[in-house]
Scaffold this motif. Structure first.
Motif, mmCIF file in Angstrom:
data_model
loop_
_atom_site.group_PDB
_atom_site.id
_atom_site.type_symbol
_atom_site.label_atom_id
_atom_site.label_comp_id
_atom_site.label_asym_id
_atom_site.label_seq_id
_atom_site.Cartn_x
_atom_site.Cartn_y
_atom_site.Cartn_z
ATOM 1 N N MET A 1 -58.828 0.419 -7.181
ATOM 2 C CA MET A 1 -58.170 0.358 -8.373
ATOM 3 C C MET A 1 -58.282 1.699 -9.272
ATOM 4 N N ILE A 2 -59.772 1.655 -9.479
ATOM 5 C CA ILE A 2 -60.258 2.930 -10.362
ATOM 6 C C ILE A 2 -60.018 4.202 -9.914
ATOM 7 N N GLU A 3 -59.868 4.353 -8.575
ATOM 8 C CA GLU A 3 -59.530 5.834 -7.967
ATOM 9 C C GLU A 3 -58.068 5.926 -8.109
ATOM 10 N N ARG A 4 -57.105 4.995 -8.130
ATOM 11 C CA ARG A 4 -55.686 5.247 -8.327
ATOM 12 C C ARG A 4 -55.489 5.691 -9.788
ATOM 13 N N ASN A 5 -56.098 4.854 -10.554
ATOM 14 C CA ASN A 5 -55.842 5.284 -12.032
ATOM 15 C C ASN A 5 -56.828 6.379 -12.968
ATOM 16 N N ARG A 6 -57.509 7.036 -11.846
ATOM 17 C CA ARG A 6 -58.542 8.170 -12.670
ATOM 18 C C ARG A 6 -57.721 9.153 -13.614
ATOM 19 N N ASN A 7 -56.478 9.519 -13.197
ATOM 20 C CA ASN A 7 -55.760 10.490 -13.909
ATOM 21 C C ASN A 7 -55.162 9.806 -15.104
ATOM 22 N N LYS A 8 -54.865 8.593 -15.232
ATOM 23 C CA LYS A 8 -54.620 7.859 -16.616
ATOM 24 C C LYS A 8 -55.653 7.480 -17.550
ATOM 25 N N TYR A 9 -56.894 6.672 -16.900
ATOM 26 C CA TYR A 9 -57.937 6.281 -17.797
ATOM 27 C C TYR A 9 -59.040 6.957 -17.441
ATOM 28 N N SER A 10 -59.978 6.947 -18.437
ATOM 29 C CA SER A 10 -61.338 7.253 -17.980
ATOM 30 C C SER A 10 -62.182 6.350 -16.940
ATOM 31 N N VAL A 11 -62.991 6.893 -16.258
ATOM 32 C CA VAL A 11 -63.660 5.964 -15.261
ATOM 33 C C VAL A 11 -64.523 4.887 -16.021
ATOM 34 N N SER A 12 -65.164 5.425 -17.192
ATOM 35 C CA SER A 12 -66.308 4.483 -17.789
ATOM 36 C C SER A 12 -65.414 3.436 -18.422
ATOM 37 N N ALA A 13 -64.287 3.475 -19.192
ATOM 38 C CA ALA A 13 -63.353 2.480 -19.630
ATOM 39 C C ALA A 13 -63.095 1.689 -18.509
ATOM 40 N N MET A 14 -62.484 2.000 -17.399
ATOM 41 C CA MET A 14 -62.226 1.064 -16.401
ATOM 42 C C MET A 14 -63.354 0.408 -15.953
ATOM 43 N N CYS A 15 -64.641 0.992 -15.728
ATOM 44 C CA CYS A 15 -65.582 0.074 -15.292
ATOM 45 C C CYS A 15 -65.985 -0.646 -16.257
ATOM 46 N N GLU A 16 -65.941 -0.385 -17.822
ATOM 47 C CA GLU A 16 -66.239 -1.271 -18.540
ATOM 48 C C GLU A 16 -65.608 -2.659 -18.572
ATOM 49 N N VAL A 17 -64.238 -2.410 -18.464
ATOM 50 C CA VAL A 17 -63.241 -3.657 -18.541
ATOM 51 C C VAL A 17 -63.585 -4.335 -17.184
ATOM 52 N N LEU A 18 -63.727 -3.664 -15.884
ATOM 53 C CA LEU A 18 -64.152 -4.433 -14.805
ATOM 54 C C LEU A 18 -65.327 -5.144 -14.674
ATOM 55 N N GLN A 19 -66.453 -4.811 -15.817
ATOM 56 C CA GLN A 19 -67.787 -5.054 -15.698
ATOM 57 C C GLN A 19 -68.530 -4.516 -14.451
ATOM 58 N N ILE A 20 -68.307 -3.432 -14.183
ATOM 59 C CA ILE A 20 -69.264 -2.761 -13.032
ATOM 60 C C ILE A 20 -70.003 -1.704 -13.576
ATOM 61 N N ALA A 21 -71.140 -1.258 -13.106
ATOM 62 C CA ALA A 21 -71.744 -0.020 -13.453
ATOM 63 C C ALA A 21 -70.902 1.279 -13.073
ATOM 64 N N ARG A 22 -70.748 2.162 -13.924
ATOM 65 C CA ARG A 22 -70.140 3.426 -13.575
ATOM 66 C C ARG A 22 -70.758 3.877 -12.288
ATOM 67 N N SER A 23 -71.954 3.969 -12.290
ATOM 68 C CA SER A 23 -72.906 4.499 -11.206
ATOM 69 C C SER A 23 -72.779 3.752 -9.790
ATOM 70 N N THR A 24 -72.163 2.546 -9.976
ATOM 71 C CA THR A 24 -71.614 1.727 -8.831
ATOM 72 C C THR A 24 -70.475 2.434 -8.220
ATOM 73 N N PHE A 25 -69.577 2.465 -9.063
ATOM 74 C CA PHE A 25 -68.382 3.190 -8.469
ATOM 75 C C PHE A 25 -68.463 4.579 -7.967
ATOM 76 N N TYR A 26 -69.329 5.430 -8.288
ATOM 77 C CA TYR A 26 -69.536 6.565 -7.991
ATOM 78 C C TYR A 26 -70.322 6.705 -6.565
ATOM 79 N N TYR A 27 -71.193 5.560 -6.501
ATOM 80 C CA TYR A 27 -71.997 5.391 -5.387
ATOM 81 C C TYR A 27 -71.019 4.803 -4.132
ATOM 82 N N GLU A 28 -70.163 4.050 -4.606
ATOM 83 C CA GLU A 28 -69.617 3.304 -3.218
ATOM 84 C C GLU A 28 -68.263 4.477 -2.870
#
Length: 156
Positions: A1-28
């Motif tokens: 979901m974050i990957e698909r919307n990267r060009n519309k919203y910032s990764v940090s904002a989407m991670c905050e809404v989903l309550q996951i750490a930004r580093s987790t997104f990049y790690y995964e």
């Protein structure tokens, strides 16, 4: 979901809404692996550049001069990184090898006696308050004095 919307919203904002750490997104994601590959490729290019500069200059350049040479070619690299890469390559400046050999050996037999006595007194330097350094100025007398002193201190 974050990957698909990267060009519309910032990764940090989407991670905050989903309550996951930004580093987790990049790690995964594969982004971390891709960055690792890019870094490995960059390090390989730097190793080649360092090796070329080192060999071109008769294998006497150390980290400081290699850093300056790389800076002239447009690379901004720290001396520590250059040192680490040189260690990985197994290269060492001929000058530093000569310095280490000169510091560790001496042809003077009196100097050898002083080195032996100084090694024996290594643990006792603090109580002597620098006496070893003063005695080193007079090699003939100090070698005999240090060997006698080491015998006395060993028995006490």
């Amino acid at each position: 979901m974050i990957e698909r919307n990267r060009n519309k919203y910032s990764v940090s904002a989407m991670c905050e809404v989903l309550q996951i750490a930004r580093s987790t997104f990049y790690y995964e994601t594969e982004i971390a692996a891709q960055k690792e590959q890019e870094k490995a490729a960059e390090e390989q290019k730097l190793k080649e550049e360092i090796q070329m500069i080192f060999n071109k200059n008769r294998q006497v350049y150390g980290t400081r001069k290699i850093k300056n040479a790389l800076f002239k070619t447009g690379h901004m690299v720290s001396r520590r990184r250059i040192g680490r890469l040189m260690e990985e390559l197994g290269t060492q400046s001929k000058k530093s090898i000569m310095k280490s050999k000169a510091a560790s050996t001496t042809d003077d037999p009196r100097g050898q006696e002083i080195l032996i006595a100084e090694k024996q007194l290594k643990d006792l330097r603090d109580p002597l308050n620098g006496m070893v350094g003063v005695l080193m100025k007079k090699p003939k007398k100090s070698a005999k004095f240090l060997s006698n002193l080491s015998q006395i201190l060993v028995f006490t």
